[in-house]
Design a protein around this motif. Structure first.
Motif, PDB file in Angstrom:
ATOM      1  N   GLU A   7       0.835  -1.206   0.000  1.00 25.16           N
ATOM      2  CA  GLU A   7       0.000   0.000   0.000  1.00 25.16           C
ATOM      3  C   GLU A   7       0.868   1.253   0.000  1.00 25.16           C
ATOM      4  O   GLU A   7       0.609   2.202  -0.738  1.00 25.16           O
ATOM      5  CB  GLU A   7      -0.915  -0.007   1.219  1.00 25.16           C
ATOM      6  N   LYS A   8       1.908   1.268   0.807  1.00 21.49           N
ATOM      7  CA  LYS A   8       2.827   2.413   0.846  1.00 21.49           C
ATOM      8  C   LYS A   8       3.532   2.582  -0.500  1.00 21.49           C
ATOM      9  O   LYS A   8       3.670   3.692  -1.012  1.00 21.49           O
ATOM     10  CB  LYS A   8       3.852   2.216   1.970  1.00 21.49           C
ATOM     11  N   LEU A   9       3.968   1.481  -1.077  1.00 17.99           N
ATOM     12  CA  LEU A   9       4.625   1.525  -2.382  1.00 17.99           C
ATOM     13  C   LEU A   9       3.683   2.088  -3.452  1.00 17.99           C
ATOM     14  O   LEU A   9       4.087   2.922  -4.272  1.00 17.99           O
ATOM     15  CB  LEU A   9       5.107   0.132  -2.775  1.00 17.99           C
ATOM     16  N   LEU A  10       2.434   1.658  -3.448  1.00 23.15           N
ATOM     17  CA  LEU A  10       1.455   2.173  -4.409  1.00 23.15           C
ATOM     18  C   LEU A  10       1.215   3.665  -4.212  1.00 23.15           C
ATOM     19  O   LEU A  10       1.109   4.419  -5.184  1.00 23.15           O
ATOM     20  CB  LEU A  10       0.145   1.407  -4.299  1.00 23.15           C
ATOM     21  N   ASN A  11       1.138   4.102  -2.969  1.00 25.96           N
ATOM     22  CA  ASN A  11       0.955   5.532  -2.694  1.00 25.96           C
ATOM     23  C   ASN A  11       2.156   6.342  -3.174  1.00 25.96           C
ATOM     24  O   ASN A  11       2.000   7.429  -3.729  1.00 25.96           O
ATOM     25  CB  ASN A  11       0.715   5.769  -1.202  1.00 25.96           C
ATOM     26  N   ASP A  12       3.356   5.807  -2.960  1.00 25.58           N
ATOM     27  CA  ASP A  12       4.556   6.488  -3.448  1.00 25.58           C
ATOM     28  C   ASP A  12       4.554   6.569  -4.968  1.00 25.58           C
ATOM     29  O   ASP A  12       4.935   7.587  -5.555  1.00 25.58           O
ATOM     30  CB  ASP A  12       5.811   5.765  -2.972  1.00 25.58           C
ATOM     31  N   TYR A  13       4.121   5.512  -5.613  1.00 25.89           N
ATOM     32  CA  TYR A  13       4.050   5.473  -7.075  1.00 25.89           C
ATOM     33  C   TYR A  13       3.066   6.518  -7.590  1.00 25.89           C
ATOM     34  O   TYR A  13       3.355   7.249  -8.541  1.00 25.89           O
ATOM     35  CB  TYR A  13       3.648   4.068  -7.520  1.00 25.89           C
ATOM     36  N   ILE A  14       1.915   6.625  -6.955  1.00 24.09           N
ATOM     37  CA  ILE A  14       0.913   7.613  -7.359  1.00 24.09           C
ATOM     38  C   ILE A  14       1.462   9.025  -7.185  1.00 24.09           C
ATOM     39  O   ILE A  14       1.264   9.891  -8.039  1.00 24.09           O
ATOM     40  CB  ILE A  14      -0.395   7.408  -6.576  1.00 24.09           C
ATOM     41  N   GLU A  15       2.161   9.277  -6.094  1.00 20.82           N
ATOM     42  CA  GLU A  15       2.772  10.589  -5.883  1.00 20.82           C
ATOM     43  C   GLU A  15       3.805  10.893  -6.969  1.00 20.82           C
ATOM     44  O   GLU A  15       3.902  12.015  -7.451  1.00 20.82           O
ATOM     45  CB  GLU A  15       3.414  10.665  -4.506  1.00 20.82           C
ATOM     46  N   LEU A  16       4.579   9.894  -7.340  1.00 16.94           N
ATOM     47  CA  LEU A  16       5.570  10.073  -8.402  1.00 16.94           C
ATOM     48  C   LEU A  16       4.901  10.427  -9.727  1.00 16.94           C
ATOM     49  O   LEU A  16       5.371  11.298 -10.459  1.00 16.94           O
ATOM     50  CB  LEU A  16       6.419   8.808  -8.553  1.00 16.94           C
ATOM     51  N   LEU A  17       3.783   9.774 -10.031  1.00 16.45           N
ATOM     52  CA  LEU A  17       3.061  10.079 -11.262  1.00 16.45           C
ATOM     53  C   LEU A  17       2.564  11.523 -11.286  1.00 16.45           C
ATOM     54  O   LEU A  17       2.496  12.154 -12.330  1.00 16.45           O
ATOM     55  CB  LEU A  17       1.861   9.138 -11.428  1.00 16.45           C
ATOM     56  N   ASN A  18       2.209  12.053 -10.118  1.00 17.32           N
ATOM     57  CA  ASN A  18       1.668  13.404 -10.029  1.00 17.32           C
ATOM     58  C   ASN A  18       2.737  14.466  -9.797  1.00 17.32           C
ATOM     59  O   ASN A  18       2.436  15.648  -9.773  1.00 17.32           O
ATOM     60  CB  ASN A  18       0.619  13.475  -8.925  1.00 17.32           C
ATOM     61  N   ASP A  19       3.978  14.057  -9.629  1.00 18.05           N
ATOM     62  CA  ASP A  19       5.078  14.983  -9.350  1.00 18.05           C
ATOM     63  C   ASP A  19       5.482  15.699 -10.632  1.00 18.05           C
ATOM     64  O   ASP A  19       5.987  15.091 -11.565  1.00 18.05           O
ATOM     65  CB  ASP A  19       6.264  14.211  -8.778  1.00 18.05           C
ATOM     66  N   GLU A  20       5.242  17.005 -10.668  1.00 17.16           N
ATOM     67  CA  GLU A  20       5.597  17.780 -11.855  1.00 17.16           C
ATOM     68  C   GLU A  20       6.887  18.569 -11.664  1.00 17.16           C
ATOM     69  O   GLU A  20       7.265  19.362 -12.503  1.00 17.16           O
ATOM     70  CB  GLU A  20       4.454  18.714 -12.236  1.00 17.16           C
ATOM     71  N   GLU A  21       7.588  18.340 -10.575  1.00 21.34           N
ATOM     72  CA  GLU A  21       8.834  19.049 -10.323  1.00 21.34           C
ATOM     73  C   GLU A  21      10.042  18.318 -10.897  1.00 21.34           C
ATOM     74  O   GLU A  21      10.992  18.931 -11.332  1.00 21.34           O
ATOM     75  CB  GLU A  21       9.038  19.248  -8.821  1.00 21.34           C
ATOM     76  N   ASP A  22      10.028  17.021 -10.880  1.00 22.03           N
ATOM     77  CA  ASP A  22      11.208  16.252 -11.249  1.00 22.03           C
ATOM     78  C   ASP A  22      10.910  15.340 -12.441  1.00 22.03           C
ATOM     79  O   ASP A  22      11.218  14.168 -12.428  1.00 22.03           O
ATOM     80  CB  ASP A  22      11.670  15.426 -10.047  1.00 22.03           C
ATOM     81  N   PHE A  23      10.333  15.892 -13.483  1.00 20.99           N
ATOM     82  CA  PHE A  23       9.991  15.125 -14.673  1.00 20.99           C
ATOM     83  C   PHE A  23      11.100  15.255 -15.706  1.00 20.99           C
ATOM     84  O   PHE A  23      11.914  16.172 -15.640  1.00 20.99           O
ATOM     85  CB  PHE A  23       8.661  15.606 -15.259  1.00 20.99           C
ATOM     86  N   ASN A  24      11.138  14.321 -16.645  1.00 19.66           N
ATOM     87  CA  ASN A  24      12.118  14.443 -17.725  1.00 19.66           C
ATOM     88  C   ASN A  24      11.529  14.105 -19.095  1.00 19.66           C
ATOM     89  O   ASN A  24      12.248  13.972 -20.062  1.00 19.66           O
ATOM     90  CB  ASN A  24      13.363  13.604 -17.445  1.00 19.66           C
TER      91      ASN A  24
END
Length: 84
Positions: A7-24
């Protein structure tokens, strides 16, 4: 215990998908004038999609180390569902 880790891993993954600061990667979807821009991460795209793995391998980075993919043959609604 395992469930909480997943569950924590999935939440971290979702946050990463929504992170617009560190995209490439920038993906422009749709046709002008209805274009939506998605900011995302190449590591996720490469491991989740053979299509994006191939696309990213053939695209050069700009001066800011960002790759841009234009998908004018895909609707914004379709892509929004696929990417999430």
């Amino acid at each position: 215990m395992t469930t909480k880790i997943i569950e924590k891993l999935l939440n971290d993954y979702i946050e990463l998908l929504n992170d617009e600061e560190d995209f490439n990667v920038i993906i422009n979807v749709g046709k002008i004038p209805d274009v939506k821009t998605f900011k995302t991460h190449s590591v996720i795209l490469r491991y989740r999609s053979l299509y994006f793995r191939n696309e990213l391998a053939n695209i050069n980075k700009d001066d800011n180390n960002i790759k841009t993919i234009n998908l004018n043959h895909v609707s914004i609604q379709q892509f929004d569902i696929i990417i999430k």
